[in-house]
Design a protein around this motif. Structure first.
Motif, PDB file in Angstrom:
ATOM      1  N   THR A  66       0.847  -1.190   0.000  1.00  0.00           N
ATOM      2  CA  THR A  66       0.000   0.000   0.000  1.00  0.00           C
ATOM      3  C   THR A  66       0.883   1.241   0.000  1.00  0.00           C
ATOM      4  O   THR A  66       1.919   1.282   0.649  1.00  0.00           O
ATOM      5  CB  THR A  66      -0.936   0.062   1.222  1.00  0.00           C
ATOM      6  N   VAL A  67       0.444   2.229  -0.758  1.00  0.00           N
ATOM      7  CA  VAL A  67       1.135   3.514  -0.860  1.00  0.00           C
ATOM      8  C   VAL A  67       0.151   4.583  -0.419  1.00  0.00           C
ATOM      9  O   VAL A  67      -0.947   4.678  -0.959  1.00  0.00           O
ATOM     10  CB  VAL A  67       1.580   3.777  -2.317  1.00  0.00           C
ATOM     11  N   ARG A  68       0.542   5.362   0.585  1.00  0.00           N
ATOM     12  CA  ARG A  68      -0.326   6.436   1.074  1.00  0.00           C
ATOM     13  C   ARG A  68       0.486   7.716   1.110  1.00  0.00           C
ATOM     14  O   ARG A  68       1.353   7.896   1.948  1.00  0.00           O
ATOM     15  CB  ARG A  68      -0.850   6.109   2.459  1.00  0.00           C
ATOM     16  N   GLN A  69       0.179   8.622   0.191  1.00  0.00           N
ATOM     17  CA  GLN A  69       0.927   9.872   0.125  1.00  0.00           C
ATOM     18  C   GLN A  69       0.294  10.962   0.975  1.00  0.00           C
ATOM     19  O   GLN A  69       0.809  11.323   2.001  1.00  0.00           O
ATOM     20  CB  GLN A  69       1.057  10.333  -1.317  1.00  0.00           C
ATOM     21  N   ASP A  70      -0.806  11.488   0.548  1.00  0.00           N
ATOM     22  CA  ASP A  70      -1.441  12.601   1.250  1.00  0.00           C
ATOM     23  C   ASP A  70      -2.876  12.240   1.582  1.00  0.00           C
ATOM     24  O   ASP A  70      -3.569  11.611   0.781  1.00  0.00           O
ATOM     25  CB  ASP A  70      -1.435  13.864   0.382  1.00  0.00           C
ATOM     26  N   GLY A  71      -3.328  12.662   2.735  1.00  0.00           N
ATOM     27  CA  GLY A  71      -4.724  12.457   3.097  1.00  0.00           C
ATOM     28  C   GLY A  71      -5.075  10.995   3.280  1.00  0.00           C
ATOM     29  O   GLY A  71      -4.292  10.205   3.769  1.00  0.00           O
ATOM     30  N   ARG A  72      -6.281  10.634   2.843  1.00  0.00           N
ATOM     31  CA  ARG A  72      -6.798   9.291   3.079  1.00  0.00           C
ATOM     32  C   ARG A  72      -6.638   8.365   1.885  1.00  0.00           C
ATOM     33  O   ARG A  72      -6.952   7.189   1.982  1.00  0.00           O
ATOM     34  CB  ARG A  72      -8.271   9.392   3.455  1.00  0.00           C
ATOM     35  N   ARG A  73      -6.222   8.861   0.750  1.00  0.00           N
ATOM     36  CA  ARG A  73      -6.139   8.038  -0.463  1.00  0.00           C
ATOM     37  C   ARG A  73      -5.010   7.022  -0.360  1.00  0.00           C
ATOM     38  O   ARG A  73      -3.854   7.371  -0.121  1.00  0.00           O
ATOM     39  CB  ARG A  73      -5.943   8.916  -1.682  1.00  0.00           C
ATOM     40  N   VAL A  74      -5.357   5.754  -0.553  1.00  0.00           N
ATOM     41  CA  VAL A  74      -4.387   4.666  -0.502  1.00  0.00           C
ATOM     42  C   VAL A  74      -4.464   3.890  -1.811  1.00  0.00           C
ATOM     43  O   VAL A  74      -5.552   3.576  -2.287  1.00  0.00           O
ATOM     44  CB  VAL A  74      -4.670   3.712   0.683  1.00  0.00           C
ATOM     45  N   SER A  75      -3.305   3.570  -2.387  1.00  0.00           N
ATOM     46  CA  SER A  75      -3.235   2.734  -3.578  1.00  0.00           C
ATOM     47  C   SER A  75      -2.471   1.464  -3.229  1.00  0.00           C
ATOM     48  O   SER A  75      -1.606   1.470  -2.353  1.00  0.00           O
ATOM     49  CB  SER A  75      -2.494   3.464  -4.707  1.00  0.00           C
ATOM     50  N   VAL A  76      -2.800   0.377  -3.919  1.00  0.00           N
ATOM     51  CA  VAL A  76      -2.048  -0.862  -3.750  1.00  0.00           C
ATOM     52  C   VAL A  76      -1.331  -1.138  -5.058  1.00  0.00           C
ATOM     53  O   VAL A  76      -1.943  -1.132  -6.131  1.00  0.00           O
ATOM     54  CB  VAL A  76      -2.970  -2.048  -3.396  1.00  0.00           C
ATOM     55  N   ILE A  77      -0.029  -1.352  -4.965  1.00  0.00           N
ATOM     56  CA  ILE A  77       0.757  -1.713  -6.136  1.00  0.00           C
ATOM     57  C   ILE A  77       1.417  -3.059  -5.869  1.00  0.00           C
ATOM     58  O   ILE A  77       1.662  -3.425  -4.719  1.00  0.00           O
ATOM     59  CB  ILE A  77       1.827  -0.649  -6.486  1.00  0.00           C
ATOM     60  N   GLU A  78       1.664  -3.810  -6.927  1.00  0.00           N
ATOM     61  CA  GLU A  78       2.373  -5.069  -6.809  1.00  0.00           C
ATOM     62  C   GLU A  78       3.809  -4.837  -7.249  1.00  0.00           C
ATOM     63  O   GLU A  78       4.054  -4.263  -8.315  1.00  0.00           O
ATOM     64  CB  GLU A  78       1.716  -6.151  -7.653  1.00  0.00           C
ATOM     65  N   ILE A  79       4.738  -5.283  -6.413  1.00  0.00           N
ATOM     66  CA  ILE A  79       6.157  -5.093  -6.703  1.00  0.00           C
ATOM     67  C   ILE A  79       6.813  -6.461  -6.809  1.00  0.00           C
ATOM     68  O   ILE A  79       6.685  -7.286  -5.903  1.00  0.00           O
ATOM     69  CB  ILE A  79       6.847  -4.270  -5.599  1.00  0.00           C
ATOM     70  N   ALA A  80       7.510  -6.706  -7.913  1.00  0.00           N
ATOM     71  CA  ALA A  80       8.256  -7.950  -8.111  1.00  0.00           C
ATOM     72  C   ALA A  80       9.641  -7.786  -7.508  1.00  0.00           C
ATOM     73  O   ALA A  80      10.259  -6.721  -7.618  1.00  0.00           O
ATOM     74  CB  ALA A  80       8.353  -8.273  -9.602  1.00  0.00           C
ATOM     75  N   VAL A  81      10.126  -8.850  -6.869  1.00  0.00           N
ATOM     76  CA  VAL A  81      11.433  -8.811  -6.222  1.00  0.00           C
ATOM     77  C   VAL A  81      12.074 -10.194  -6.345  1.00  0.00           C
ATOM     78  O   VAL A  81      11.396 -11.213  -6.231  1.00  0.00           O
ATOM     79  CB  VAL A  81      11.301  -8.351  -4.747  1.00  0.00           C
ATOM     80  N   PRO A  82      13.404 -10.259  -6.616  1.00  0.00           N
ATOM     81  CA  PRO A  82      14.061 -11.564  -6.710  1.00  0.00           C
ATOM     82  C   PRO A  82      14.300 -12.160  -5.328  1.00  0.00           C
ATOM     83  O   PRO A  82      14.736 -11.470  -4.411  1.00  0.00           O
ATOM     84  CB  PRO A  82      15.387 -11.253  -7.406  1.00  0.00           C
ATOM     85  N   GLY A  83      13.985 -13.435  -5.159  1.00  0.00           N
ATOM     86  CA  GLY A  83      14.175 -14.098  -3.872  1.00  0.00           C
ATOM     87  C   GLY A  83      13.032 -13.769  -2.935  1.00  0.00           C
ATOM     88  O   GLY A  83      12.394 -12.728  -3.047  1.00  0.00           O
ATOM     89  N   GLU A  84      12.753 -14.675  -2.001  1.00  0.00           N
ATOM     90  CA  GLU A  84      11.621 -14.486  -1.087  1.00  0.00           C
ATOM     91  C   GLU A  84      11.954 -13.491   0.015  1.00  0.00           C
ATOM     92  O   GLU A  84      12.852 -13.738   0.812  1.00  0.00           O
ATOM     93  CB  GLU A  84      11.203 -15.809  -0.455  1.00  0.00           C
TER      94      GLU A  84
END
Length: 115
Positions: free
Chosen positions: A47-65
């Motif tokens: 989840t990314v929350r910059q200003d106020g109440r708005r929250v976005s969910v992004i999926e991030i790929a990463v090597p290894g668990e």
């Protein structure tokens, strides 16, 4: 495909929304995606929350668990890049990072033992 570096310090508080799951290269065969070095690629919902109440969910790929990530854990994302993609009439932005780690809490700072 050109990568665009992302300044995660401008994204506000980042939290794990969905724990690490192996990314599939083929949905039918359930074959897991690997990087050039043979590491399994994992996807983490953040989840990314910059200003106020708005929250976005992004999926991030990463090597290894990534270890120690549970729902609600504040995370630190290192080496994040964005990629614009298009396949036919579909398009979007994908994210990948070199690491995603839990942010130490005040209660865990200075404790011995560890993993």
């Amino acid at each position: 495909m050109q990568s665009i570096p992302v300044d995660t310090s401008r994204l506000g508080v980042l939290r794990c929304a969905v724990g690490p799951e192996p990314k599939l290269a083929d949905f039918e065969t359930k074959q897991v995606k690997k990087d050039r070095d043979g590491n399994t690629i994992y996807t983490v919902g953040v989840t990314v929350r910059q200003d106020g109440r708005r929250v976005s969910v992004i999926e991030i790929a990463v090597p290894g668990e990534p270890k120690g990530l549970t729902e609600g854990t504040e995370v630190r994302v290192t080496g994040m890049e964005a990629f614009a993609w298009a396949m036919g009439d579909r398009h979007g932005i994908s994210f990948r990072a070199s690491t995603i780690t839990p942010v130490p809490t005040a209660g865990s700072a200075g404790k011995g033992g560890g993993a």
